[in-house]
Design an enzyme around this catalytic site. Sequence first.
Site, PDB file in Angstrom:
ATOM      1  N   ARG A 284     122.624   1.445 -50.262  1.00  0.00           N
ATOM      2  CA  ARG A 284     123.453   0.761 -50.510  1.00  0.00           C
ATOM      3  C   ARG A 284     124.177  -0.675 -48.765  1.00  0.00           C
ATOM      4  NH1 ARG A 284     128.231   5.345 -52.298  1.00  0.00           N
ATOM      5  NH2 ARG A 284     127.459   4.213 -54.811  1.00  0.00           N
TER       6      ARG A 284
ATOM      7  N   HIS B 179     126.009  -3.448 -58.697  1.00  0.00           N
ATOM      8  CA  HIS B 179     124.170  -2.060 -58.536  1.00  0.00           C
ATOM      9  C   HIS B 179     124.559  -1.621 -57.242  1.00  0.00           C
ATOM     10  CE1 HIS B 179     120.690  -4.289 -56.562  1.00  0.00           C
ATOM     11  NE2 HIS B 179     121.970  -4.432 -56.224  1.00  0.00           N
ATOM     12  N   GLU B 180     124.399  -0.253 -57.657  1.00  0.00           N
ATOM     13  CA  GLU B 180     125.034   0.935 -55.967  1.00  0.00           C
ATOM     14  C   GLU B 180     126.757   1.195 -55.992  1.00  0.00           C
ATOM     15  OE1 GLU B 180     122.283   2.382 -55.423  1.00  0.00           O
ATOM     16  OE2 GLU B 180     121.091   1.188 -55.983  1.00  0.00           O
ATOM     17  N   GLY B 181     126.877   0.917 -57.041  1.00  0.00           N
ATOM     18  CA  GLY B 181     128.526   1.472 -57.113  1.00  0.00           C
ATOM     19  C   GLY B 181     129.111  -0.565 -57.332  1.00  0.00           C
TER      20      GLY B 181
ATOM     21  N   HIS C  53     133.917   0.984 -54.936  1.00  0.00           N
ATOM     22  CA  HIS C  53     133.394   1.139 -53.798  1.00  0.00           C
ATOM     23  C   HIS C  53     135.098   1.357 -53.014  1.00  0.00           C
ATOM     24  CE1 HIS C  53     129.723   1.349 -52.465  1.00  0.00           C
ATOM     25  NE2 HIS C  53     129.536   1.094 -53.923  1.00  0.00           N
TER      26      HIS C  53
END
Lengths: 600, 600
Positions: free
Chosen positions: A298, A441-443, A448
């Site tokens: 992240r 991507h990555e949440g 978040h």
Amino acid sequence: MAHPLLNERDTEFLLYEFLDTEALLQRSRYSEHSREIFDATLKTARTIAEKYFANHNAKGDSNEPSFDGEKVHLIEETKQSWDTFAEAGFLAAHCDFDEGGMQLPEIIMRTSLAYISAANIASASYPFLTIGAANLIRSFANDSLKAQFLPQMIDGRFAGTMALTEPDQGSALADIRTSAEPAEDGSYRIRGQKMFISGGDQSLTENIVHLVLAKIKGAPAGVKGISLFLVPKFLLDENGQVSERNDVKLAGLLHKMGYRNTTSTVLSFGEREGAVGYLIGEPHQGLKYMFQMMNEARISVGAGASVLGYQGYIYSLNYAKERPQGRLPSNRDPGSKQIPIIQHADVRRMLLMQKAYSEGGLGLSIYATSLYEDQHTAPTEEQRQNAATLLDLLTPVVKSWPSKYCLKANELAIQVLGGAGYIREFPLEQLYRDNRLNAIHEGTEGIHALDLLARKVPAQNLAAYQMMQAEIRDTIMRARDKESLQSMANALEESLGKLDETGMALFGQLQENVDRGLSNATLYLDVFGCVLVAWIWLRQAIVAEKALENNPGEEDKHFYCGKIHTARFYFEWELPNIQQSITLLKSGNSIPFDMQESWF
Amino acid sequence: MAHPLLNERDTEFLLYEFLDTEALLQRSRYSEHSREIFDATLKTARTIAEKYFANHNAKGDSNEPSFDGEKVHLIEETKQSWDTFAEAGFLAAHCDFDEGGMQLPEIIMRTSLAYISAANIASASYPFLTIGAANLIRSFANDSLKAQFLPQMIDGRFAGTMALTEPDQGSALADIRTSAEPAEDGSYRIRGQKMFISGGDQSLTENIVHLVLAKIKGAPAGVKGISLFLVPKFLLDENGQVSERNDVKLAGLLHKMGYRNTTSTVLSFGEREGAVGYLIGEPHQGLKYMFQMMNEARISVGAGASVLGYQGYIYSLNYAKERPQGRLPSNRDPGSKQIPIIQHADVRRMLLMQKAYSEGGLGLSIYATSLYEDQHTAPTEEQRQNAATLLDLLTPVVKSWPSKYCLKANELAIQVLGGAGYIREFPLEQLYRDNRLNAIHEGTEGIHALDLLARKVPAQNLAAYQMMQAEIRDTIMRARDKESLQSMANALEESLGKLDETGMALFGQLQENVDRGLSNATLYLDVFGCVLVAWIWLRQAIVAEKALENNPGEEDKHFYCGKIHTARFYFEWELPNIQQSITLLKSGNSIPFDMQESWF
């Protein structure tokens, strides 16, 4: 015209003036290093970035990876970039000397990687994922697994991936269905399908080490039943050599808008006898372990978004200085010479916004990396713990703010070039396409936002949040020393107060109705990020003001004036935009929450 | 799942409830028409859009036009779409019966075309440009030129282009260098290069009619020296048949981020003996004529941006209704069923924003078209003049607001789908790429901002602006009849007052220093657009409230509730965002203006 990847003067500023990276040399871990070594490392990274990554950024975009049913094909420059990166030791730059690494500070490694990302974010994915996967194995796997896989992951023979998402659950990891069944030899048989797995197959390395989330049969429901497995593409024989193919199959490649030279894959595990997987750590603790890699990724996504913004800024700035077009409104003489478009105020506005976003984003990313550094190498346990606590709070913001605003920067870069910005003969439209991934991507941004508001801020009675407040207040105090920074200091203090009130109001709302109280969380994430970046800018302005007192040379003077002027721009043009979100949040505006499906 | 191009219920609402399109039947020009004919026309357009345009939207994107040095190749479906469009009579839908047209109201034609754009904006460019070029020839060319070229342009044998931009001047038309030299036969010889010419070459038609801006030797400098020429790709023989090739050469194709199936060309005129061009109208009046086509194209760009936003909205809405993922925050049971993502408030927020932008944008575009209609067919000269005046004021906003906000809508549509939104296996990323062009072509956002603030608003002592104010005030008065609309009416009144104060402040600043006074014009354009769209939404809400009083059926009830709720969303979530820009504008904030080149 040359278009540098980043502004070296700014990198130096961020590392050695904004942060005090040289102070790391006092830590015993870095006692054999020096500023010269740091700078030489950065220079090597920059050279590799320019020569082996920038060279095929456009080519990898227009010749994306393909799959012939047997093998994945990548343009050959990708392999050269991987090999050069590995040979230069960057896969192990941060590793202990004992492990064969360079034992460099995380912040030097990450700033080095920023050049690589700026040159070619898609080809950079392969080494970046491998670094994260190796770190995770190092942290949580048993000695046997480490011995079998780590050496090849740090010398570049094996690559790593993170295999979380499945076709049916996307962001909702609690619902993954990939299963793991214990085998007699102590390993597991993995069965299931994973989707959007970056680097899930490629033609760069002898082997690929997939870190797979799966549920052991009979595990608790939800995230508490997730375990982590190491599943190699090829099994190793008793001598640790690559041998037979594991039961992991590439079901197909996905075709992205940007980031194209990173393969995005659908992987089938265990279609035949079951893929052999090795449990990492304890059963059912897999998500906790995976968070280490996710959190690293992240921060890396935030940095990547920032440098893509930065690339677009530098390119459009240079273009604006050279491209003549039109005249000032006050000049009515059509026979007079055309002026470079940077002389049009609206173009300067678009350049300033890009500068504010990309230098703000990069500053935030580098600051986050300094927390990561402190978390691992600060002298006292308390310092390490504090850095960890603060970084944990800020990670959703460090990931999301640059992903949103540096995409905007790329949109503006295109606009500066006009028609030229829109065509593939110029590099800006690719940056924009590449950068669009980062809010996903990555949440996703929404994930978040929930993490920040529901978990990170209220955690431990607001401990981390209060730590952040104290840091910001300290900066405000220091800014007050300087007359010219007063109004920014006041504005930051006011904004911090508003963020505080907003958070308190939201916690009240959450207690009444958690669904409704979280419904506008994305606005809160945005406000939080804008205040945080205001702090980053005020810190930069303080440094610049102090530097100006020492009567620097002409070029430095311009550089520092630019920092101060951009900080002012951020405070007067950008920061006040949070007010509308604050109003909506504090009043608990429920229009989206109340919208009925049948009304759409 | 079927994903309709637009919402038919909404099209009906906009045409017959929001506007009173049936009232046009009272005008003698349309006395032979009926509501049934209007609706049948729309239905035909929708069918053609679905069958002949939507079928190759993705294919044309991934198989973009190519040039082998001799000919341009387009996928064959493009030709079918062109032929079907022409055969259905849409190139002449608005033309007089006498000319072989259908004599349909502009608003019916443009709404029909909205379906075509929603299906495939790139293939739609060819007929759209041809319609505009034919209109221009009809308005300004002499009878001989009209007789030679118009019939083939309305039956589809010839296509049209607008050839304005040159490599060295971009937006600054005053500096074009293409030259025109009188020949003995009364025609001219054109020499120069044009760039970004959409449809500048293709394989669809027997001939292409380029409308070229050029300067006759000895003409005054700047825009006052620009003349307009008709330059065919192939010359016509004495029988009006296509004969030898004119000296117009395709220098190359440009490769765009989106809109790919529209060829974007560099054209060389007169590399050999000079291209034969025919003067349209008087010498040196060319830009004035061209403005007719540019203004039509600008309204069309705004409509195109809106329907791309609309397509993304519909697609992501349907996806959100069907895609299960996660649970409400209040549900802690991981064993419970996943919910469709539309039940997540953040997804509803993203859908509501898209609805507010795309339905607001389409409403604005259709309203602008009604002004165009009135300009040409309203019963009295005064009405026609007023409509022309108002449309002239609003054109920069009608072009720019949807181009900005409906791109945002597409960005949100991608976000709703997450990873799926980012891959080419789904249609959203193409919409986003296509839509990015709209803030650039037909005048960039910055150019329109200058036009609005420096020319359109102050024109004729604010005459047009005051006309707009009166229209908006009238709506505010009508909204006051209804208790539930009071707060929106008040907010619009307040915003209109602020827009007014801002304009006055800016005129003061302009008088002091025109360069500085215009430096923030883009913010003014944005504020202006946001207020205008608030008005469009309040008008929609009034109609919906009235309709609800009449106890409509269940489906209509949901539809009207959706309109009202979205209007509230726009007023509470979007409109207040103008405050920050107003603050900057009124105070004459000069940070971008003051930024030095050396500080970047």
